[in-house]
Design a protein around this motif. Structure first.
Motif, PDB file in Angstrom:
ATOM      1  N   PHE A   1       0.844  -1.178   0.000  1.00 31.13           N
ATOM      2  CA  PHE A   1       0.000   0.000   0.000  1.00 31.13           C
ATOM      3  C   PHE A   1       0.884   1.233   0.000  1.00 31.13           C
ATOM      4  O   PHE A   1       2.042   1.176   0.381  1.00 31.13           O
ATOM      5  CB  PHE A   1      -0.955   0.025   1.200  1.00 31.13           C
ATOM      6  CG  PHE A   1      -0.264  -0.149   2.509  1.00 31.13           C
ATOM      7  CD1 PHE A   1       0.292   0.939   3.157  1.00 31.13           C
ATOM      8  CD2 PHE A   1      -0.155  -1.399   3.082  1.00 31.13           C
ATOM      9  CE1 PHE A   1       0.939   0.786   4.364  1.00 31.13           C
ATOM     10  CE2 PHE A   1       0.496  -1.552   4.304  1.00 31.13           C
ATOM     11  CZ  PHE A   1       1.035  -0.472   4.937  1.00 31.13           C
ATOM     12  N   ALA A   2       0.303   2.327  -0.424  1.00 36.84           N
ATOM     13  CA  ALA A   2       1.093   3.555  -0.558  1.00 36.84           C
ATOM     14  C   ALA A   2       0.822   4.475   0.616  1.00 36.84           C
ATOM     15  O   ALA A   2      -0.315   4.843   0.880  1.00 36.84           O
ATOM     16  CB  ALA A   2       0.725   4.250  -1.865  1.00 36.84           C
TER      17      ALA A   2
ATOM     18  N   HIS B   1      -6.826   4.602   2.403  1.00 33.32           N
ATOM     19  CA  HIS B   1      -5.804   4.934   1.416  1.00 33.32           C
ATOM     20  C   HIS B   1      -5.795   3.906   0.283  1.00 33.32           C
ATOM     21  O   HIS B   1      -5.599   4.257  -0.887  1.00 33.32           O
ATOM     22  CB  HIS B   1      -4.428   5.009   2.078  1.00 33.32           C
ATOM     23  CG  HIS B   1      -4.145   6.318   2.745  1.00 33.32           C
ATOM     24  ND1 HIS B   1      -4.019   7.491   2.045  1.00 33.32           N
ATOM     25  CD2 HIS B   1      -3.978   6.644   4.053  1.00 33.32           C
ATOM     26  CE1 HIS B   1      -3.771   8.487   2.893  1.00 33.32           C
ATOM     27  NE2 HIS B   1      -3.749   8.002   4.108  1.00 33.32           N
ATOM     28  N   ASN B   2      -6.017   2.636   0.621  1.00 33.44           N
ATOM     29  CA  ASN B   2      -6.097   1.608  -0.417  1.00 33.44           C
ATOM     30  C   ASN B   2      -7.257   1.884  -1.368  1.00 33.44           C
ATOM     31  O   ASN B   2      -7.124   1.737  -2.586  1.00 33.44           O
ATOM     32  CB  ASN B   2      -6.281   0.228   0.220  1.00 33.44           C
ATOM     33  CG  ASN B   2      -5.044  -0.277   0.923  1.00 33.44           C
ATOM     34  OD1 ASN B   2      -3.947   0.218   0.691  1.00 33.44           O
ATOM     35  ND2 ASN B   2      -5.215  -1.259   1.783  1.00 33.44           N
TER      36      ASN B   2
ATOM     37  N   ALA C   1      -6.398   4.828  -3.560  1.00 30.45           N
ATOM     38  CA  ALA C   1      -5.367   4.455  -4.529  1.00 30.45           C
ATOM     39  C   ALA C   1      -5.956   3.638  -5.669  1.00 30.45           C
ATOM     40  O   ALA C   1      -5.535   3.773  -6.827  1.00 30.45           O
ATOM     41  CB  ALA C   1      -4.251   3.674  -3.836  1.00 30.45           C
ATOM     42  N   SER C   2      -6.939   2.801  -5.358  1.00 24.50           N
ATOM     43  CA  SER C   2      -7.561   1.990  -6.418  1.00 24.50           C
ATOM     44  C   SER C   2      -8.337   2.848  -7.404  1.00 24.50           C
ATOM     45  O   SER C   2      -8.651   2.413  -8.513  1.00 24.50           O
ATOM     46  CB  SER C   2      -8.476   0.931  -5.795  1.00 24.50           C
ATOM     47  OG  SER C   2      -9.690   1.487  -5.313  1.00 24.50           O
TER      48      SER C   2
ATOM     49  N   ASP D   1      -7.125   5.875  -8.246  1.00 21.80           N
ATOM     50  CA  ASP D   1      -6.106   6.828  -8.704  1.00 21.80           C
ATOM     51  C   ASP D   1      -6.292   8.210  -8.077  1.00 21.80           C
ATOM     52  O   ASP D   1      -5.969   9.233  -8.692  1.00 21.80           O
ATOM     53  CB  ASP D   1      -6.108   6.935 -10.238  1.00 21.80           C
ATOM     54  CG  ASP D   1      -5.726   5.627 -10.904  1.00 21.80           C
ATOM     55  OD1 ASP D   1      -4.844   4.940 -10.369  1.00 21.80           O
ATOM     56  OD2 ASP D   1      -6.327   5.289 -11.934  1.00 21.80           O
TER      57      ASP D   1
ATOM     58  N   VAL E   1      -4.944  10.625  -5.449  1.00 19.58           N
ATOM     59  CA  VAL E   1      -3.724  10.846  -4.681  1.00 19.58           C
ATOM     60  C   VAL E   1      -3.888  12.128  -3.875  1.00 19.58           C
ATOM     61  O   VAL E   1      -4.203  13.187  -4.431  1.00 19.58           O
ATOM     62  CB  VAL E   1      -2.491  10.949  -5.595  1.00 19.58           C
ATOM     63  CG1 VAL E   1      -1.240  11.211  -4.778  1.00 19.58           C
ATOM     64  CG2 VAL E   1      -2.340   9.670  -6.415  1.00 19.58           C
TER      65      VAL E   1
END
Length: 782
Positions: A17-18, A594-595, A598-599, A601, A603
């Protein structure tokens, strides 16, 4: 880089994860405070260290406390940095600092302290009790620096979740009496040390705390108030204190946290600093913190050794003088007719500058200690059962007086050359001078102004940097609570909640909770006839996201040292621990959102960052709800009841068809569903957070009933329900909009009657606009 650090770094890269950034420290300044708080802080900095200790512990909701903590940390940590530089450990830049080099420093200090600590443990029982009492103000603080290390400004983070995992274990996980501090208190009691709660007004007095002890405790408490701003220092203090294990040695306890776990945390943090743009500075700060802890523990061990030597060398006359000094402030005027030498006993005891040696000389020569034909003396008879002084002195003190009387009767000469206790005073003077000579340079005097919602949210998230906003946050929380009382009368018309007021009983609460679950959350929401397109699903998730990014925040301060006494405290902390993944970053709910983003896009900067003020992904409509939650969270002493009610509302909202419908939408377009699934599971109505939230309220009000009676319960309950209504107020956009259109919103008074299930509906001028689409009414909710 060593192998352990390399493994930690590799593990971080493979987590899948980011994170918004590699966080090993946060900006510390500017520290914005009002002039009034600055003036009060200056007064406190000139006060005795015991007053500072108590202020930091007992006042956890004021900007003065935060500023006081900031100045204290500056004074203490500067000395740690100076000592590290003087020893040449790690250099000025921190580039040479490794986990091994820090561990070596602690290992060497542990070996150095081994002999004096063993000697302290081998002292006579009476001396050891006094030594342990002197240490208790530190022993019973251990781990306080982790109280709020997990907060909106720091989550999610590899190192913060590691620290929180340790915190969860130190708190006993789900069984509080198994936690570190309860175990330490039991160990002290087994060794004869019985003290009041650490936040009690007389705690330091009962412990006999010397100034050095109070200064050291004040440092730990100061760090606990600003952990986000001093994350490298938290890691250093946490590692060094537990790895060194002074309190474990003194109490005879096994280490609570295995050394391998502590070294793993240290290695992972050092590895993370090598990825961070502030890494060298953070390692230097880490080194300074470890160096400071070693200095403090050497100082305190030396002070305890000094105390033990003095106690072991006390003559009988000196031991009696100490007993007299302890009890003199409580002596009454009934002693005015008793004379010792040329003065009445009352005059002796009322004189704060009394010469104790002269008093003891007069006392031992008085008729009270002249042997009687039947044995004993008048004083010993007076302190026995049935005597006028029975119960004043404890068993050990009475034994000392008996020994003294026997020595006097045997003709033992007086030994009056004794001095007051000065254990640790030389080191204490050094800290006194350092604190008075040092001020943090990053303090800015300014009022709170009138920030817009984005700015206010930024400040509340970063409250350690904006203490001047605390009163503004308190006002905002109170406004939201007051406005929500309109639902005391009209709440039954809500789509997902029913905040209609009712008189409390456990049965009535459970009946209301059951009815909301079945009528409004499970059966009332129909699956959509068709799944919205991709862009609409993304937009809807963006409207939820701001609240999700502070998931759990409403309760993150409720278990701090000094607050963690009630069963409801432990139950609420357990829910917060679940929200944070119990230390597992992959299960942390903020990681999960956050996941999801992120999925899609999406940010975003982290909500703590200045850049978040200018983000344009999330709509402005969510700020009001998130600000209310974040503001409420800052005042767990003032708004404890309201937090319990708010917790009920938000935990129940994770249930039902609404959540299941959202999962269907996300899956259709291939988006991450982990956040929705986690809440649908963990908030379950059978035994999950939703049921627990109701049981927490019942537990709390049961305790109120036992302590204060039935009449107080309804007052406390009204505040609890006000918290629930404040959640409903932000959820029920359609209903609040309709009430607003009818002119029914506004501040409401207390319900005059609940015969018809409601209270008076005065008005409220604030609230979101209405929306006829039921699904749209939840756009602000996590």
């Amino acid at each position: 880089m060593n192998a352990q650090e390399g493994n930690a770094q590799e593990g971080n890269a493979q987590r899948g994860f980011a994170l918004p950034d590699v966080m090993t420290s946060l900006p510390r300044g500017p520290h914005a405070v009002t002039p009034g708080a600055a003036a009060e802080t200056e007064r406190l900095l000139a006060a005795p260290p015991a007053e500072i200790y108590h202020r930091l512990l007992r006042d956890q909701e004021s900007e003065t406390t935060l500023l006081l903590a900031r100045h204290l940390l500056e004074a203490f940590l500067a000395r740690g940095a100076e000592e590290a530089a003087a020893r040449g450990a790690g250099g000025d830049t921190g580039t040479d600092v490794t986990a091994e080099s820090l561990a070596a420093l602690v290992t060497a200090a542990r070996a150095e302290l081994d002999e004096p600590l063993a000697a302290l443990c081998a002292t006579a029982p009476g001396t050891r009790e006094r030594v342990l009492s002197q240490r208790a103000p530190l022993t019973l603080l251990a781990g306080c620096w982790l109280d709020t290390v997990s907060q909106p400004a720091t989550q999610p983070s590899v190192v913060v979740n590691r620290l929180f995992g340790h915190h969860f274990r130190l708190m006993g996980e789900d069984v509080p009496h198994r936690g570190l501090l309860p175990r330490r208190r039991r160990a002290l009691e087994d060794l004869g040390v019985h003290l009041p709660a650490v936040e009690s007004a007389d705690f330091l007095t009962k412990a006999g705390a010397r100034p050095l002890t109070a200064w050291h405790g004040a440092f730990h408490l100061a760090l606990s108030r600003l952990p986000a701003s001093f994350l490298p220092e938290v890691v250093g203090v946490h590692y060094a204190t537990h790895a060194l294990g002074v309190d474990d040695r003194l109490t005879g306890m096994a280490p609570f946290l295995p050394e391998a776990d502590l070294q793993g945390l240290l290695a992972e943090y050092v590895a993370l600093t090598r990825e961070s743009p502030t890494g060298a500075e953070d390692r230097a700060r880490l080194l300074a913190a470890v160096t400071l802890v070693l200095r403090l523990e050497r100082e305190h061990t030396a002070a305890l050794t000094e105390l033990a030597a003095r106690l072991d060398g006390l003559s009988l006359d000196a031991r009696v003088a100490e007993i007299v000094a302890r009890h003199a402030p409580f002596a009454g005027r009934q002693h005015r007719d008793v004379r010792l030498g040329e003065r009445s006993l009352m005059e002796w005891l009322d004189d704060p500058e009394a010469d104790l040696a002269a008093f003891v000389a007069a006392f031992r020569a008085s008729r009270q200690f002249k042997p009687m034909r039947a044995g004993g003396c008048r004083f010993l008879r007076a302190i026995k059962f049935g005597g006028p002084m029975f119960g004043i002195f404890d068993e050990r003190e009475a034994a000392t007086f008996t020994e003294w009387a026997e020595a006097i009767a045997a003709g033992a000469p007086p030994e009056l050359d004794f001095r007051p206790d000065t254990s640790g005073d030389a080191a204490a003077r050094g800290w006194y001078e350092a604190v008075r000579a040092t001020r943090a340079a990053d303090v800015r005097l300014t009022g709170p102004g009138t920030p817009d919602d984005r700015e206010l949210f930024h400040r509340v998230v970063n409250i350690e940097r904006f203490p001047n906003t605390l009163e503004l946050a308190r006002e905002r929380a109170e406004e939201g609570l007051a406005a929500a009382e309109v639902l005391f009368r009209h709440g039954a018309d809500g789509d997902f909640t029913d905040a209609t007021y009712f008189d409390y009983s456990a049965e009535a609460l459970m009946e209301r909770v059951d009815r909301v679950y079945w009528d409004k959350l499970v059966g009332a929401v129909e699956p959509p006839a068709e799944i919205p397109d991709r862009e609409e699903v993304i937009f809807r998730q963006k409207t939820y996201a701001l609240g999700s990014l502070i998931d759990g925040a409403w309760s993150h301060r409720t278990a701090n040292l000094g607050r963690f006494h009630r069963r409801s405290d432990a139950m609420l902390f357990s829910i917060y621990a679940d929200e944070m993944g119990r230390g597992d970053l992959a299960k942390n709910h903020i990681t999960l959102i956050h996941n999801v983003l992120a999925s899609m896009d999406v940010v975003l900067p982290h909500i703590r960052q200045e850049e978040f003020l200018d983000q344009d992904e999330l709509p402005d409509g969510g700020y009001d709800f998130s600000i209310h939650q974040a503001c409420l969270a800052l005042f767990p002493d003032s708004f404890y009841n309201e937090i319990l009610g708010y917790n009920l509302g938000i935990e129940m909202f994770g249930l039902g068809q609404l959540r299941m419908t959202e999962i269907r939408k996300l899956r259709r377009h291939g988006f991450d569903v982990s956040y929705e699934e986690a809440h649908l599971s963990i908030d379950n109505f059978s035994a999950g957070h939703a049921r627990q939230a109701a049981e927490i309220i019942v537990s709390y009000l049961d305790e109120v009933r036992r302590d204060f009676g039935d009449a107080v319960v309804q007052d406390e309950w009204r505040r609890v329900w006000r918290g629930y209504a404040s959640f409903a107020y932000f959820v029920e956009r359609r209903l609040v909009g309709e009430l607003r259109a009818k002119g029914l919103t506004g501040r409401s008074a207390a319900p005059a009657s609940t015969d018809s299930g409601g209270g008076p509906g005065n008005d409220s001028g604030c609230g979101p606009d209405g929306d006829s689409d039921r699904a749209d009414s939840v756009a602000l909710v996590i």
